[in-house]
Design a protein around this motif. Structure first.
Motif, PDB file in Angstrom:
ATOM      1  N   ARG B  41       0.892  -1.154   0.000  1.00 46.14           N
ATOM      2  CA  ARG B  41       0.000   0.000   0.000  1.00 46.14           C
ATOM      3  C   ARG B  41       0.930   1.203   0.000  1.00 46.14           C
ATOM      4  NH1 ARG B  41      -3.430  -0.752   4.219  1.00 46.14           N
ATOM      5  NH2 ARG B  41      -1.883   0.163   5.576  1.00 46.14           N
ATOM      6  N   ASP B  44       2.187   8.540   0.538  1.00 49.84           N
ATOM      7  CA  ASP B  44       2.227   9.777  -0.244  1.00 49.84           C
ATOM      8  C   ASP B  44       3.620  10.006  -0.798  1.00 49.84           C
ATOM      9  OD1 ASP B  44      -0.326  10.111   0.748  1.00 49.84           O
ATOM     10  OD2 ASP B  44       0.410  11.191   2.510  1.00 49.84           O
ATOM     11  N   PHE B  45       3.688  10.437  -2.026  1.00 48.31           N
ATOM     12  CA  PHE B  45       4.944  10.798  -2.686  1.00 48.31           C
ATOM     13  C   PHE B  45       5.973   9.679  -2.626  1.00 48.31           C
ATOM     14  CE2 PHE B  45       3.159  14.717  -0.805  1.00 48.31           C
ATOM     15  CZ  PHE B  45       2.703  15.283  -1.983  1.00 48.31           C
ATOM     16  N   GLY B  46       5.509   8.437  -2.692  1.00 46.24           N
ATOM     17  CA  GLY B  46       6.417   7.303  -2.737  1.00 46.24           C
ATOM     18  C   GLY B  46       7.143   7.016  -1.431  1.00 46.24           C
ATOM     19  N   LYS B  47       6.692   7.651  -0.332  1.00 50.69           N
ATOM     20  CA  LYS B  47       7.338   7.392   0.956  1.00 50.69           C
ATOM     21  C   LYS B  47       6.399   6.583   1.848  1.00 50.69           C
ATOM     22  CE  LYS B  47       8.502  11.858   0.855  1.00 50.69           C
ATOM     23  NZ  LYS B  47       8.758  13.196   1.343  1.00 50.69           N
ATOM     24  N   TYR B 250      -3.964   4.253 -14.920  1.00 53.65           N
ATOM     25  CA  TYR B 250      -3.585   5.655 -14.758  1.00 53.65           C
ATOM     26  C   TYR B 250      -4.408   6.301 -13.650  1.00 53.65           C
ATOM     27  CZ  TYR B 250      -3.478  10.660 -15.561  1.00 53.65           C
ATOM     28  OH  TYR B 250      -3.378  12.014 -15.380  1.00 53.65           O
ATOM     29  N   ARG B 251      -5.733   6.031 -13.672  1.00 44.77           N
ATOM     30  CA  ARG B 251      -6.589   6.678 -12.688  1.00 44.77           C
ATOM     31  C   ARG B 251      -6.201   6.301 -11.276  1.00 44.77           C
ATOM     32  NH1 ARG B 251     -12.491   6.183 -14.024  1.00 44.77           N
ATOM     33  NH2 ARG B 251     -12.517   5.170 -12.014  1.00 44.77           N
ATOM     34  N   PHE B 254      -2.296   7.667 -10.606  1.00 45.24           N
ATOM     35  CA  PHE B 254      -1.960   9.091 -10.604  1.00 45.24           C
ATOM     36  C   PHE B 254      -3.088   9.983 -10.107  1.00 45.24           C
ATOM     37  CE2 PHE B 254       0.868   7.076 -13.639  1.00 45.24           C
ATOM     38  CZ  PHE B 254       2.074   7.455 -13.101  1.00 45.24           C
ATOM     39  N   ALA B 255      -4.338   9.643 -10.434  1.00 48.58           N
ATOM     40  CA  ALA B 255      -5.417  10.500  -9.942  1.00 48.58           C
ATOM     41  C   ALA B 255      -5.784  10.119  -8.506  1.00 48.58           C
ATOM     42  CB  ALA B 255      -6.627  10.397 -10.856  1.00 48.58           C
ATOM     43  N   TYR B 256      -5.930   8.819  -8.243  1.00 45.72           N
ATOM     44  CA  TYR B 256      -6.325   8.386  -6.900  1.00 45.72           C
ATOM     45  C   TYR B 256      -5.128   8.099  -6.008  1.00 45.72           C
ATOM     46  CZ  TYR B 256     -10.921   7.743  -9.034  1.00 45.72           C
ATOM     47  OH  TYR B 256     -12.105   7.922  -9.693  1.00 45.72           O
ATOM     48  N   ASN B 257      -3.943   8.268  -6.560  1.00 39.72           N
ATOM     49  CA  ASN B 257      -2.746   8.154  -5.741  1.00 39.72           C
ATOM     50  C   ASN B 257      -2.613   6.801  -5.059  1.00 39.72           C
ATOM     51  OD1 ASN B 257      -0.403   9.238  -4.867  1.00 39.72           O
ATOM     52  ND2 ASN B 257      -1.279  10.325  -3.146  1.00 39.72           N
ATOM     53  N   LYS B 259      -0.779   3.805  -5.980  1.00 43.88           N
ATOM     54  CA  LYS B 259       0.138   3.201  -6.943  1.00 43.88           C
ATOM     55  C   LYS B 259       0.229   1.694  -6.786  1.00 43.88           C
ATOM     56  CE  LYS B 259       2.698   7.202  -8.220  1.00 43.88           C
ATOM     57  NZ  LYS B 259       2.016   8.154  -7.331  1.00 43.88           N
TER      58      LYS B 259
END
Lengths: 455, 291
Positions: B41, B44-47, B250-251, B254-257, B259
């Motif tokens: 899971r 945020d921002f890959g951290k 993509y959604r 990038f949109a729903y964050n 990844k």
């Protein structure tokens, strides 16, 4: 023969790649210049390098509203003339703006200065992406946070620290087509209008042959349209503590039922509305009324049809609650915490936030300004439209109704559920009879989304 | 190893090194990172990623939206791939003959390939617009090309076909030039008709090229994203019946964050593409003739 064919292919491929190069060059001129400044400056001695970088490389500023670019460019040009720091403004559309910022924040390569929005400011502040401004503000003679609208300041405060300088605020008003009202023999909307009056007028203004519709709203028109109805009728989108969805609240459902009625009886086909924005429909003389934010004014001022036929009225209120609600939001100017030139960035933020430039922003008609008592200037920026209704929403009451400014509902990362709401509600727009069930279902989903935030 | 072999080895690797590096850095490493990420899971921002094992895949299996999108992708491919191959093949055969203005036609058909896909999609979006679009205006109808769930996917596929024809055509032309004229002359003397020559000489001898075009077209069709992204609005009622698996990826990413889930979705796509390609590789033995 074969040679000729190969030659053709080569030519086309080369032409293609040259075009690709050309476009990427022009597109990233600012960012590559910025990249150069980053490699030339030492990480530890960033501030001492500032002087060397000043004047040579432009600060990279990214925004999402092309309507505001001209005015802001003017403000930035004055900044460059005064300080010698060049500024390069780049405009992205809303979606790619946030993709860019998110990717930039993860990869450590962000624009120097950019807009922050209540939608996900919390996430950016918590993760230390934004430059902390406390010390700068303490030492500044220009910036006093109490000069700005407290609601906007609050949006960009986290753990008692400031992360952005309030830029503007916006309210919502009702745009109407005078020519269509005249032709139908209806009186223009005013402060006495309730939502029922709007509905009745909209139905009367809708022509059976599909050449004209009374109203227009898409599920994406949340902040400017249906949120206002929800709050006016006593419902809510997000609870005050930002933890719970209000889509299953009885008053919200009442408002959404009204939305469904309006869509069914007085709006163009939902499919049409999903392809063409309400502003375009209004500008092309297809609809008689829309609700739009104050940020659209500078765009509408460039449209001859709007200038000739349309004007602004205050939003209707709800008869039961006696309340008129306008969603209000404000952007903040923020800088990247990892920027190599924090002092230059601060100078620019300070410039944007100074009283003079906030007045200038209002005067140029860019937007209303977050600096208190400067918005009269904005109302006077044009005599084509009567912009006073946008300001009236901020007063305590107009006519019989209590006015209420409601901050645009937000949570830690609102993009997730606000995006999902648009997709989900599209089904209810197409078939308003399932509106109630759709909202209830969505409330469950949204609560789940909020629970998953910030884990 | 003789010194000659060593030299060959050295220079051989040196020449493919730039491509290898590009592939490794841009494709292969990210591929494994995506696989790795699909078990997390993501924060945020890959951290602050949290390991959750197969949870993303569990959610994926029970997510009707994923299967609907996969179905949409199949629908798109079934229209786009055959049409773009057949039309391109016919055009290539015609443009392979001696005729006036041949180069001009070839260039015209190839032009869509040169234009940026986003620009193509933007133009088509306005052509299709139900209110102001040129198509409806010229035909005096009010068809909702891109917002009627029943036809939107076909409208999208048409754009796909239009942009792919030129590229496929050039590949076929190159393949046609390889076929010796003698076969056609011999057939001509024996009195074979044009269609007969096409099916008995052209198709078999062109089959390696057709196979190549087919494999790449199918993979391309399964990865379609830009068309949907540019043409369809998020509030488009036809979106659930049109969005492809990459659009969904993509959604979520990038949109729903989210990844992690996005990565799981794209792993599913990888498996589907591998499966299809394997079947094609097996199937080719039946119809592809390598001289």
């Amino acid at each position: 023969m074969k040679k000729k064919l190969v030659a053709l292919m080569m030519t086309v491929i080369m032409a293609g790649s040259m075009m690709a190069c050309g476009s990427s060059n022009s597109g990233s001129a600012g960012s590559s210049a910025n990249g150069a400044s980053q490699t030339s400056s030492d990480v530890t001695g960033a501030s001492s390098d500032t002087a060397a970088a000043t004047g040579s490389d432009p600060l990279n500023v990214v925004i999402w509203d092309s309507n505001q670019k001209a005015g802001l460019q003017q403000i930035c040009d004055e900044f460059t003339a005064k300080t010698g720091i060049a500024v390069n403004i780049e405009v992205k559309d809303w979606d790619s703006y946030w993709t860019l910022l998110e990717a930039g924040a993860s990869g450590g390569d962000m624009p120097d200065v950019f807009w922050m929005h209540s939608n996900n400011a919390q996430m950016y502040m918590k993760n230390g992406i934004l430059l902390k401004l406390d010390d700068y503000i303490k030492n500044s003679t220009e910036i006093k946070m109490e000069n700005y609208m407290p609601e906007i300041t609050e949006l960009y405060t986290y753990d008692g620290s400031y992360y952005a300088i309030p830029k503007d605020y916006d309210t919502i008003a009702l745009w109407y087509n005078k020519t269509m009202f005249d032709a139908a023999g209806l009186s223009y909307p005013d402060a006495t209008w309730t939502w029922d009056d709007l509905y009745n007028a909209a139905v009367k203004l809708t022509k059976k042959d599909g050449s004209q519709y009374g109203f227009c709203m898409n599920p994406s028109n949340d902040q400017d349209t249906y949120y206002n109805m929800v709050y006016s009728m006593g419902g809510y989108i997000v609870s005050d503590d930002h933890t719970k969805s209000g889509y299953d609240d009885p008053n919200t459902l009442k408002a959404m039922d009204y939305v469904g009625k309006l869509v069914k009886d007085a709006c163009p086909d939902p499919t049409t509305m999903s392809e063409t924005g309400t502003d375009v429909m209004m500008e092309s003389g297809n609809v008689a009324m829309i609700m739009q934010g104050s940020w659209m004014v500078s765009g509408f001022l460039q449209n001859d049809y709007m200038k000739k036929n349309c004007d602004v009225a205050i939003l209707p209120y709800d008869k039961t609650t006696g309340k008129r609600a306008s969603i209000c939001n404000g952007l903040g100017w923020a800088a990247y915490s990892g920027t190599k030139r924090p002092d230059d960035c601060w100078k620019l933020l300070e410039w944007f936030g100074s009283k003079d430039m906030q007045l200038e922003q209002a005067k140029l008609g860019v937007t209303m300004s977050a600096y208190q008592n400067t918005s009269d200037q904005w109302v006077n920026c044009t005599d084509v439209f009567h912009l006073q209704p946008y300001l009236d929403e901020t007063t305590a009451s107009t006519g019989d109704a209590q006015n209420e400014l409601v901050l645009r509902p937000y949570t830690y990362n609102s993009t997730v559920w606000s995006g999902a709401a648009q997709t989900k509600l599209a089904a209810a727009w197409a078939d308003p009879s399932i509106m109630e069930q759709t909202c209830k279902d969505f409330a469950t989903e949204m609560n789940q989304d909020i629970a998953n935030e910030n884990k | 190893m003789t010194s000659w072999e060593k030299k060959q080895f050295f220079w051989g690797w040196l020449f493919i090194l730039p491509t290898m590096l590009g592939l490794i850095i841009l494709n292969i490493v990210p591929m494994f990172q995506t696989l790795y990420q699909s078990f997390f899971r993501t924060g945020d921002f890959g951290k602050g990623n949290v390991f959750i094992g197969l949870e993303n895949y569990e959610k994926l299996i029970h997510d009707p939206e994923v299967w609907q999108s996969l179905f949409n992708t199949f629908k798109y491919a079934i229209v786009e791939v055959p049409l773009s191959i057949i039309i391109a093949l016919v055009l290539a055969v015609f443009l392979n003959r001696k005729m006036r203005g041949r180069s001009i036609y070839r260039t015209i058909y190839f032009l869509p390939m040169v234009v940026a896909p986003a620009a193509v999609a933007m133009v088509w979006r306005w052509l299709y617009n139900s209110q102001f679009g040129l198509l409806n205006h010229m035909m005096h109808v009010k068809i909702e090309w891109i917002s009627n769930p029943h036809i939107a996917w076909i409208s999208i596929a048409i754009i796909g076909v239009w942009s792919a024809i030129g590229y496929n055509m050039v590949l076929f032309l190159a393949g046609l030039q390889e076929i010796p004229r003698d076969y056609y002359e011999a057939a001509d003397i024996d009195g074979a008709s044009g269609p007969r020559m096409f099916f008995n000489i052209t198709i078999p001898l062109l089959s390696p090229t057709i196979f190549f075009v087919m494999v790449t077209s199918i993979i391309g069709a399964f990865q379609v994203f830009d068309l949907i992204y540019m043409v369809m609005d998020e509030t488009n009622t036809a979106l659930p019946k049109t969005q492809t698996i990459v659009y969904l990826f993509y959604r979520y990413s990038f949109a729903y964050n989210n990844k992690g889930y996005g990565s799981a979705i794209v792993m599913l796509l990888l498996c589907v593409i591998i499966l299809i390609t394997v079947f094609q590789m097996i199937g080719q033995k039946k119809w592809v003739h390598y001289n």
